[in-house]
Design a protein around this motif. Structure first.
Motif, mmCIF file in Angstrom:
data_model
loop_
_atom_site.group_PDB
_atom_site.id
_atom_site.type_symbol
_atom_site.label_atom_id
_atom_site.label_comp_id
_atom_site.label_asym_id
_atom_site.label_seq_id
_atom_site.Cartn_x
_atom_site.Cartn_y
_atom_site.Cartn_z
ATOM 1 N N VAL A 82 27.545 19.401 8.806
ATOM 2 C CA VAL A 82 28.844 19.827 9.333
ATOM 3 C C VAL A 82 29.789 19.814 8.138
ATOM 4 N N ALA A 83 30.140 21.000 7.641
ATOM 5 C CA ALA A 83 30.949 21.127 6.433
ATOM 6 C C ALA A 83 32.357 21.588 6.796
ATOM 7 N N VAL A 84 33.354 20.914 6.226
ATOM 8 C CA VAL A 84 34.752 21.224 6.497
ATOM 9 C C VAL A 84 35.504 21.298 5.178
ATOM 10 N N ARG A 85 36.298 22.347 5.020
ATOM 11 C CA ARG A 85 37.184 22.500 3.860
ATOM 12 C C ARG A 85 38.594 22.592 4.402
ATOM 13 N N LYS A 86 39.413 21.577 4.125
ATOM 14 C CA LYS A 86 40.800 21.546 4.596
ATOM 15 C C LYS A 86 41.720 21.834 3.406
ATOM 16 N N ILE A 87 42.312 23.028 3.414
ATOM 17 C CA ILE A 87 43.224 23.422 2.337
ATOM 18 C C ILE A 87 44.528 22.626 2.462
ATOM 19 N N LYS A 88 45.040 22.149 1.343
ATOM 20 C CA LYS A 88 46.291 21.387 1.281
ATOM 21 C C LYS A 88 46.288 20.205 2.248
ATOM 22 N N SER A 89 45.180 19.496 2.295
ATOM 23 C CA SER A 89 45.057 18.366 3.194
ATOM 24 C C SER A 89 44.485 17.176 2.436
ATOM 25 N N ASP A 90 44.163 16.130 3.178
ATOM 26 C CA ASP A 90 43.588 14.947 2.549
ATOM 27 C C ASP A 90 42.173 14.699 3.069
ATOM 28 N N VAL A 91 41.486 13.780 2.432
ATOM 29 C CA VAL A 91 40.092 13.487 2.759
ATOM 30 C C VAL A 91 39.968 12.970 4.191
ATOM 31 N N TYR A 92 40.889 12.141 4.612
ATOM 32 C CA TYR A 92 40.831 11.606 5.974
ATOM 33 C C TYR A 92 40.842 12.737 7.000
ATOM 34 N N ALA A 93 41.729 13.710 6.833
ATOM 35 C CA ALA A 93 41.815 14.830 7.780
ATOM 36 C C ALA A 93 40.522 15.640 7.792
ATOM 37 N N ALA A 94 39.923 15.841 6.627
ATOM 38 C CA ALA A 94 38.666 16.596 6.546
ATOM 39 C C ALA A 94 37.538 15.831 7.228
ATOM 40 N N GLU A 95 37.455 14.517 6.979
ATOM 41 C CA GLU A 95 36.412 13.713 7.616
ATOM 42 C C GLU A 95 36.611 13.632 9.126
ATOM 43 N N LEU A 96 37.851 13.522 9.563
ATOM 44 C CA LEU A 96 38.143 13.472 10.991
ATOM 45 C C LEU A 96 37.716 14.760 11.679
ATOM 46 N N ARG A 97 37.971 15.893 11.053
ATOM 47 C CA ARG A 97 37.565 17.177 11.630
ATOM 48 C C ARG A 97 36.043 17.312 11.644
ATOM 49 N N ALA A 98 35.373 16.888 10.591
ATOM 50 C CA ALA A 98 33.910 16.943 10.562
ATOM 51 C C ALA A 98 33.331 16.085 11.691
ATOM 52 N N ALA A 99 33.899 14.909 11.912
ATOM 53 C CA ALA A 99 33.429 14.038 12.991
ATOM 54 C C ALA A 99 33.673 14.677 14.355
ATOM 55 N N GLU A 100 34.802 15.358 14.515
ATOM 56 C CA GLU A 100 35.108 16.049 15.768
ATOM 57 C C GLU A 100 34.067 17.138 16.046
ATOM 58 N N LEU A 101 33.724 17.909 15.040
ATOM 59 C CA LEU A 101 32.717 18.962 15.207
ATOM 60 C C LEU A 101 31.335 18.354 15.426
ATOM 61 N N GLY A 102 31.039 17.262 14.744
ATOM 62 C CA GLY A 102 29.759 16.591 14.915
ATOM 63 C C GLY A 102 29.567 16.061 16.323
ATOM 64 N N THR A 103 30.662 15.702 16.966
ATOM 65 C CA THR A 103 30.585 15.212 18.342
ATOM 66 C C THR A 103 30.013 16.280 19.272
ATOM 67 N N VAL A 104 30.282 17.548 18.988
ATOM 68 C CA VAL A 104 29.725 18.635 19.805
ATOM 69 C C VAL A 104 28.205 18.610 19.731
ATOM 70 N N LEU A 105 27.658 18.426 18.537
ATOM 71 C CA LEU A 105 26.203 18.322 18.371
ATOM 72 C C LEU A 105 25.672 17.109 19.130
ATOM 73 N N GLU A 106 26.321 15.976 18.984
ATOM 74 C CA GLU A 106 25.866 14.755 19.653
ATOM 75 C C GLU A 106 25.873 14.918 21.170
ATOM 76 N N GLU A 107 26.933 15.507 21.710
ATOM 77 C CA GLU A 107 27.032 15.713 23.158
ATOM 78 C C GLU A 107 25.988 16.721 23.648
ATOM 79 N N LEU A 108 25.718 17.720 22.845
ATOM 80 C CA LEU A 108 24.710 18.721 23.190
ATOM 81 C C LEU A 108 23.338 18.056 23.333
ATOM 82 N N LEU A 109 22.986 17.202 22.385
ATOM 83 C CA LEU A 109 21.702 16.501 22.434
ATOM 84 C C LEU A 109 21.660 15.500 23.580
ATOM 85 N N ALA A 110 22.771 14.827 23.832
ATOM 86 C CA ALA A 110 22.813 13.863 24.935
ATOM 87 C C ALA A 110 22.677 14.575 26.277
#
Length: 153
Positions: A82-110
């Motif tokens: 799950v790759a995220v590029r956040k322009i003019k942002s910080d690492v926390y925001a990019a990691e938070l968005r990647a985790a949000e998208l990753g949750t879709v995969l986790e819920e799909l498998l569950a």
């Protein structure tokens, strides 16, 4: 049956994620790719990479089972990025968005660990996240190891 079920399981998971990309769906504007899209990667992308396959023989060969082939249990580990590029942002925001998208995969498998009947079970075995920051913004890549268990005859 083919020598491995990993490829069809990977394709089923890609298709299931791609089905979540329409308007109003969890991955509305997210790129989903079977493999690394390289220079065509968008700012938010879920793609698949390495597949590791381990097989163990279930029993001895028998003409009444699989035409003489030895039944096998296969454990395949799929790398999902799950790759995220956040322009003019910080690492926390990019990691938070990647985790949000990753949750879709986790819920799909569950919600359907059999992948529509393709395999016996799919689970998220492990994951890791790696980030970087430069003058234009932050990158985060969340990597999941998804385990797929199949019985092959």
């Amino acid at each position: 049956m083919a020598g491995t079920a990993a490829v069809t399981a990977k394709k089923a998971l890609v298709d299931a994620l791609a089905a979540q990309t329409g308007p109003g769906l969890p991955l509305e504007k997210i790129q989903v790719a079977y493999g690394n899209p390289g220079k065509y990667m968008q700012r938010e992308c879920i793609f698949f990479g390495r597949v590791r396959i381990d097989q163990t023989l279930s029993t001895f060969a028998s003409p009444s089972v699989g035409g003489g082939r030895q039944p096998r249990t296969e454990i395949a580990t799929l790398s999902v990025y799950v790759a995220v590029r956040k322009i003019k942002s910080d690492v926390y925001a990019a990691e938070l968005r990647a985790a949000e998208l990753g949750t879709v995969l986790e819920e799909l498998l569950a919600g359907d660990p059999t992948g529509g009947g393709q395999v016996l079970v799919q689970t998220v075995e492990s994951g890791d996240i790696e980030s970087s920051f430069d003058d234009e913004g932050a990158d985060a890549v969340l990597t999941y190891s998804v385990t797929v268990r199949s019985e092959l005859v």
